[in-house]
Design a protein around this motif. Sequence first.
Motif, mmCIF file in Angstrom:
data_model
loop_
_atom_site.group_PDB
_atom_site.id
_atom_site.type_symbol
_atom_site.label_atom_id
_atom_site.label_comp_id
_atom_site.label_asym_id
_atom_site.label_seq_id
_atom_site.Cartn_x
_atom_site.Cartn_y
_atom_site.Cartn_z
ATOM 1 N N ASP A 175 0.840 -1.191 0.000
ATOM 2 C CA ASP A 175 0.000 0.000 0.000
ATOM 3 C C ASP A 175 0.882 1.250 0.000
ATOM 4 N N LEU A 176 0.222 2.399 0.056
ATOM 5 C CA LEU A 176 0.963 3.658 -0.020
ATOM 6 C C LEU A 176 1.962 3.799 1.122
ATOM 7 N N ALA A 177 1.545 3.432 2.343
ATOM 8 C CA ALA A 177 2.440 3.561 3.495
ATOM 9 C C ALA A 177 3.691 2.708 3.310
ATOM 10 N N ALA A 178 3.515 1.473 2.873
ATOM 11 C CA ALA A 178 4.665 0.584 2.676
ATOM 12 C C ALA A 178 5.612 1.140 1.619
ATOM 13 N N ARG A 179 5.064 1.630 0.522
ATOM 14 C CA ARG A 179 5.918 2.161 -0.541
ATOM 15 C C ARG A 179 6.700 3.376 -0.063
ATOM 16 N N CYS A 180 6.035 4.237 0.660
ATOM 17 C CA CYS A 180 6.718 5.423 1.187
ATOM 18 C C CYS A 180 7.776 5.057 2.221
ATOM 19 N N ASN A 181 7.529 3.996 2.958
ATOM 20 C CA ASN A 181 8.462 3.605 4.016
ATOM 21 C C ASN A 181 9.827 3.170 3.485
ATOM 22 N N LEU A 182 9.899 2.730 2.244
ATOM 23 C CA LEU A 182 11.204 2.360 1.686
ATOM 24 C C LEU A 182 12.162 3.544 1.719
ATOM 25 N N ALA A 183 11.650 4.733 1.458
ATOM 26 C CA ALA A 183 12.498 5.928 1.534
ATOM 27 C C ALA A 183 12.566 6.480 2.952
ATOM 28 N N ASP A 184 11.466 6.373 3.670
ATOM 29 C CA ASP A 184 11.395 7.014 4.990
ATOM 30 C C ASP A 184 12.131 6.248 6.088
ATOM 31 N N LEU A 185 12.219 4.923 5.966
ATOM 32 C CA LEU A 185 12.889 4.153 7.024
ATOM 33 C C LEU A 185 14.342 4.590 7.227
ATOM 34 N N PRO A 186 15.160 4.645 6.190
ATOM 35 C CA PRO A 186 16.541 5.113 6.437
ATOM 36 C C PRO A 186 16.613 6.577 6.835
ATOM 37 N N ALA A 187 15.690 7.392 6.311
ATOM 38 C CA ALA A 187 15.715 8.820 6.638
ATOM 39 C C ALA A 187 15.413 9.063 8.109
ATOM 40 N N THR A 188 14.464 8.313 8.663
ATOM 41 C CA THR A 188 14.071 8.551 10.052
ATOM 42 C C THR A 188 14.953 7.800 11.047
ATOM 43 N N SER A 189 15.418 6.613 10.676
ATOM 44 C CA SER A 189 16.217 5.811 11.613
ATOM 45 C C SER A 189 17.688 6.197 11.604
ATOM 46 N N GLY A 190 18.154 6.753 10.479
ATOM 47 C CA GLY A 190 19.562 7.117 10.385
ATOM 48 C C GLY A 190 20.476 5.973 10.021
ATOM 49 N N VAL A 191 19.908 4.816 9.677
ATOM 50 C CA VAL A 191 20.708 3.672 9.230
ATOM 51 C C VAL A 191 20.139 3.209 7.885
ATOM 52 N N PRO A 192 20.962 2.541 7.072
ATOM 53 C CA PRO A 192 20.493 2.176 5.738
ATOM 54 C C PRO A 192 19.459 1.064 5.734
ATOM 55 N N LEU A 193 18.646 1.055 4.693
ATOM 56 C CA LEU A 193 17.734 -0.052 4.429
ATOM 57 C C LEU A 193 18.522 -1.094 3.649
ATOM 58 N N LEU A 194 18.596 -2.310 4.179
ATOM 59 C CA LEU A 194 19.483 -3.332 3.623
ATOM 60 C C LEU A 194 18.738 -4.519 3.029
ATOM 61 N N GLY A 195 17.457 -4.351 2.731
ATOM 62 C CA GLY A 195 16.756 -5.441 2.077
ATOM 63 C C GLY A 195 15.300 -5.519 2.445
ATOM 64 N N ALA A 196 14.598 -6.407 1.738
ATOM 65 C CA ALA A 196 13.185 -6.655 2.001
ATOM 66 C C ALA A 196 12.867 -8.059 1.505
ATOM 67 N N LEU A 197 12.406 -8.909 2.408
ATOM 68 C CA LEU A 197 12.049 -10.286 2.061
ATOM 69 C C LEU A 197 10.593 -10.335 1.616
ATOM 70 N N PRO A 198 10.285 -10.969 0.486
ATOM 71 C CA PRO A 198 8.886 -11.041 0.063
ATOM 72 C C PRO A 198 8.062 -11.902 1.007
ATOM 73 N N GLU A 199 6.825 -11.500 1.239
ATOM 74 C CA GLU A 199 5.959 -12.277 2.104
ATOM 75 C C GLU A 199 5.806 -13.684 1.534
ATOM 76 N N GLY A 200 5.744 -14.661 2.423
ATOM 77 C CA GLY A 200 5.606 -16.051 2.008
ATOM 78 C C GLY A 200 6.911 -16.742 1.689
ATOM 79 N N ALA A 201 8.044 -16.040 1.807
ATOM 80 C CA ALA A 201 9.329 -16.645 1.451
ATOM 81 C C ALA A 201 9.651 -17.856 2.313
ATOM 82 N N GLY A 202 9.163 -17.875 3.543
ATOM 83 C CA GLY A 202 9.458 -18.985 4.442
ATOM 84 C C GLY A 202 8.824 -20.293 4.025
ATOM 85 N N ALA A 203 7.859 -20.250 3.107
ATOM 86 C CA ALA A 203 7.204 -21.472 2.644
ATOM 87 C C ALA A 203 7.902 -22.085 1.431
ATOM 88 N N LEU A 204 8.938 -21.442 0.936
ATOM 89 C CA LEU A 204 9.611 -21.925 -0.270
ATOM 90 C C LEU A 204 10.515 -23.113 0.033
#
Length: 230
Positions: A175-204
């Motif tokens: 959703d919109l919040a998730a998409r915006c968070n890709l940029a906002d997470l490093p900006a607000t936390s001060g540390v880099p965003l180092l990845g994103a695991l797709p949902e359901g990956a644990g069932a592979l």
Amino acid sequence: MILVVTGTGTGVGKTIVTAALAAAAAARGERVAVLKPAQTGVADGEPGDAATVARLVPGTTARELARYPDPLAPATAARRAGAKPVEPGEAADAAAALAADHDLVLVEGAGGLLVRLSDDGTLADVAALLDAPVLVVAAAGLGTLNATELTVEALRRRGLTCPGVVVGSWPAEPDLAARCNLADLPATSGVPLLGALPEGAGALAPERFAVIARHSVAPELGGGWQTPGP
């Protein structure tokens, strides 16, 4: 190397991120171990988080120090079970022992950074004893900015290093919040965003999970993930 993996809360995908880190290291030919100091909410004989990592990444050494049946904070679950809690020093010693014959030891916490392992100890205390960096796993959607910034701030106050943040379960239809968070997470936390695991990956299956893992974590963590552009 020892890396501690914590979350901004429970259910954010710590175990799958831990597995992805293990898969990336295994692809480089490294010997990997995962340590779960305290497993809660799992009955004897059932697979816990460390076993899940070992299933997704065959060849990973999996160690669990204690398990308690109630799905509660470890200190509370231990007390209700009439069992001994895991002290930070015990977890740190176990991680150090694994590091003697493994290239990478991943220490996965329970819930968030300050959840009590014992009455007087948290995962932050384990990281401090090991002088180990702490990777933060965050949720994708609304509310994650505050929880992530609080976690990183708590690490900084304790003099602990945080290499970055990984989103533990990226939705198929963000959703919109998730998409915006890709940029906002490093900006607000001060540390880099180092990845994103797709949902359901644990069932592979392990072979497919290995491919997904390499594409879901950044080069700093041994993968090929790149931060999406604006």
